[in-house]
Design a protein around this motif. Sequence first.
Motif, PDB file in Angstrom:
ATOM      1  N   GLU A  33       0.831  -1.212   0.000  1.00  0.00           N
ATOM      2  CA  GLU A  33       0.000   0.000   0.000  1.00  0.00           C
ATOM      3  C   GLU A  33       0.866   1.262   0.000  1.00  0.00           C
ATOM      4  OE1 GLU A  33      -2.107  -3.450   1.075  1.00  0.00           O
ATOM      5  OE2 GLU A  33      -0.360  -2.579   2.099  1.00  0.00           O
ATOM      6  N   ALA A  34       1.926   1.275   0.790  1.00  0.00           N
ATOM      7  CA  ALA A  34       2.814   2.436   0.834  1.00  0.00           C
ATOM      8  C   ALA A  34       3.506   2.637  -0.505  1.00  0.00           C
ATOM      9  CB  ALA A  34       3.851   2.268   1.936  1.00  0.00           C
ATOM     10  N   ALA A  35       3.950   1.556  -1.115  1.00  0.00           N
ATOM     11  CA  ALA A  35       4.623   1.650  -2.416  1.00  0.00           C
ATOM     12  C   ALA A  35       3.664   2.151  -3.491  1.00  0.00           C
ATOM     13  CB  ALA A  35       5.197   0.286  -2.807  1.00  0.00           C
ATOM     14  N   LEU A  36       2.422   1.689  -3.456  1.00  0.00           N
ATOM     15  CA  LEU A  36       1.434   2.143  -4.436  1.00  0.00           C
ATOM     16  C   LEU A  36       1.108   3.625  -4.249  1.00  0.00           C
ATOM     17  CD1 LEU A  36      -1.008  -0.905  -4.528  1.00  0.00           C
ATOM     18  CD2 LEU A  36       0.383  -0.046  -6.443  1.00  0.00           C
ATOM     19  N   ARG A  37       1.087   4.078  -3.003  1.00  0.00           N
ATOM     20  CA  ARG A  37       0.816   5.492  -2.745  1.00  0.00           C
ATOM     21  C   ARG A  37       1.933   6.367  -3.321  1.00  0.00           C
ATOM     22  NH1 ARG A  37      -2.482   8.572   0.298  1.00  0.00           N
ATOM     23  NH2 ARG A  37      -1.659  10.502   1.216  1.00  0.00           N
ATOM     24  N   ILE A  38       3.163   5.921  -3.164  1.00  0.00           N
ATOM     25  CA  ILE A  38       4.288   6.650  -3.757  1.00  0.00           C
ATOM     26  C   ILE A  38       4.142   6.688  -5.277  1.00  0.00           C
ATOM     27  CG2 ILE A  38       6.783   6.584  -4.149  1.00  0.00           C
ATOM     28  CD1 ILE A  38       6.990   5.324  -1.296  1.00  0.00           C
ATOM     29  N   LEU A  84       4.986   0.657 -12.371  1.00  0.00           N
ATOM     30  CA  LEU A  84       5.234  -0.756 -12.086  1.00  0.00           C
ATOM     31  C   LEU A  84       6.158  -1.365 -13.138  1.00  0.00           C
ATOM     32  CD1 LEU A  84       1.699  -2.005 -10.950  1.00  0.00           C
ATOM     33  CD2 LEU A  84       3.679  -1.452  -9.507  1.00  0.00           C
ATOM     34  N   ARG A  85       5.963  -0.980 -14.397  1.00  0.00           N
ATOM     35  CA  ARG A  85       6.871  -1.441 -15.449  1.00  0.00           C
ATOM     36  C   ARG A  85       8.274  -0.909 -15.182  1.00  0.00           C
ATOM     37  NH1 ARG A  85       6.844  -5.569 -17.782  1.00  0.00           N
ATOM     38  NH2 ARG A  85       4.701  -5.264 -18.494  1.00  0.00           N
ATOM     39  N   ARG A  92      11.789   1.280  -2.223  1.00  0.00           N
ATOM     40  CA  ARG A  92      10.640   0.541  -1.692  1.00  0.00           C
ATOM     41  C   ARG A  92       9.564   0.445  -2.769  1.00  0.00           C
ATOM     42  NH1 ARG A  92      12.274  -2.370   2.655  1.00  0.00           N
ATOM     43  NH2 ARG A  92      14.078  -1.245   3.468  1.00  0.00           N
ATOM     44  N   THR A  93       9.816  -0.412  -3.728  1.00  0.00           N
ATOM     45  CA  THR A  93       8.905  -0.575  -4.857  1.00  0.00           C
ATOM     46  C   THR A  93       7.832  -1.616  -4.541  1.00  0.00           C
ATOM     47  OG1 THR A  93      10.255  -2.324  -5.834  1.00  0.00           O
ATOM     48  CG2 THR A  93      10.802  -0.052  -6.439  1.00  0.00           C
ATOM     49  N   VAL A  94       6.804  -1.630  -5.374  1.00  0.00           N
ATOM     50  CA  VAL A  94       5.777  -2.666  -5.243  1.00  0.00           C
ATOM     51  C   VAL A  94       6.399  -4.037  -5.468  1.00  0.00           C
ATOM     52  CG1 VAL A  94       3.637  -3.577  -6.234  1.00  0.00           C
ATOM     53  CG2 VAL A  94       3.901  -1.109  -5.886  1.00  0.00           C
ATOM     54  N   LEU A  95       7.343  -4.124  -6.383  1.00  0.00           N
ATOM     55  CA  LEU A  95       8.017  -5.394  -6.654  1.00  0.00           C
ATOM     56  C   LEU A  95       8.693  -5.924  -5.393  1.00  0.00           C
ATOM     57  CD1 LEU A  95       9.029  -7.521  -8.735  1.00  0.00           C
ATOM     58  CD2 LEU A  95      11.007  -6.024  -9.100  1.00  0.00           C
ATOM     59  N   GLY A 100       7.490 -15.280  -6.915  1.00  0.00           N
ATOM     60  CA  GLY A 100       6.263 -14.947  -7.641  1.00  0.00           C
ATOM     61  C   GLY A 100       5.966 -13.458  -7.692  1.00  0.00           C
ATOM     62  N   ALA A 101       6.892 -12.637  -7.220  1.00  0.00           N
ATOM     63  CA  ALA A 101       6.643 -11.200  -7.191  1.00  0.00           C
ATOM     64  C   ALA A 101       6.573 -10.599  -8.586  1.00  0.00           C
ATOM     65  CB  ALA A 101       7.738 -10.498  -6.379  1.00  0.00           C
ATOM     66  N   VAL A 102       7.403 -11.092  -9.495  1.00  0.00           N
ATOM     67  CA  VAL A 102       7.382 -10.569 -10.870  1.00  0.00           C
ATOM     68  C   VAL A 102       6.042 -10.858 -11.530  1.00  0.00           C
ATOM     69  CG1 VAL A 102       8.428 -10.749 -13.157  1.00  0.00           C
ATOM     70  CG2 VAL A 102       9.882 -10.747 -11.116  1.00  0.00           C
TER      71      VAL A 102
END
Length: 412
Positions: A245-250, A294-295, A321-324, A367-369
């Motif tokens: 959630e924090a990564a998506l907010r960034i 994300l890409r 601190r990426t979503v990945l 499985g993160a990718v």
Amino acid sequence: MAGPRGRTDEYAYSSQQNPWRHAPIARTTLEAPLSAGSGIQTPHRTSAAELIAPQPGTPAFVAAVEDALTRFFATRRELVEQLGPVFVEAADALELFVLRGGKRTRPAFAWTGWLGAGGDADGPDADAVLTACSALELVQACALIHDDIIDSSRTRRRFPTVHVDFEQRHRDRGWTGDSAHFGASVAILVGDLALAWADDMVHASGLDPAAIARFAPVWAGMRTEVLGGQLLDIHGEAGADESVEAALRINRYKTAAYTVERPLHLGAAIADADQGLVDAYRLFGTDIGIAFQLRDDLLGVFGDPAVTGKPSGDDLREGKRTVLLAEALARADEADPAAAKLLRTSIGTDLDADEVAKLRAVITELGAVDEVERRITELTEAGLAAIETSTATPASKERLRAMALAATKRAA
């Protein structure tokens, strides 16, 4: 050195020349002084209809944006030279940085947003709209220059970053003081100059007062959001917030807002679009902008340096601190404590190539990718659905679809 995008026309100059003296302005007549009150006059631009006939994303569109930027830089020359050679050198570095390359994604979305809301590429306002849209590249320059300092990045598009460039100039000249501190200090000011000149470029664009009044609050919101997103990014790294959630907010504020959402919104504001279309643009922009980032997250770990222009695995070394990374950690915490420990003790350290390769394998095996790819697909489909049901013109819907796919499936 060739001019922008390798052109060798009247804007070309060698690396030994001062572009503030050797960049003649072709096909110009002088208009009224800038509204900002500098007393510098703005050159009349070649018709945007002539320049923008090609679609956004094409080399011809990139050349048109760079033409607008080159002309704007020419209007700064007189003021810059009055401040002396030190400022000339800094302004020269900014111009080289801005015109050195780039896909001109933000102007493309802004221009398409205007067209989709009824803007006429053959109309009398096209010149002014193109210039205002092109000013987004100066906001981008500010963000990149400052981001490179924050991330301690040494290269950008296979060239030294601005702070590294000035660090080396200080060292080569044998000046007193710390070279790295000098380079960072100058680069901060060069980035600030880019942001200030972005405002100047908008106000000098020729947009009518009503359009400027609609444009201004969107522009102000965008600038605040990108700075807020950058601060969230720094805070996230220092505070070690590992949540998705924090990564998506960034991603939402650091990238999506000023890459797709707000540029489209700016184009809509110039065209005085209805609220329904603005809402559709913003939904599309948020989804596609996050998918774009994300890409970028994937490319920051798995990208080819020859294509991306940045060292491979830089995001891992910088501890971004990426979503990945957040997805990898969440999955490791559940199923593989050893992998979780490896990730936490490795991220943000000076990794060699073998260590980067090992972390890539771990992230993939967790499985993160695949999860990030799934999110990209889901966001892209949602964004495309929003624009498809909007009141944007059919041609713009098709163009936005192509731009969305290019942004989310790219290799650089």
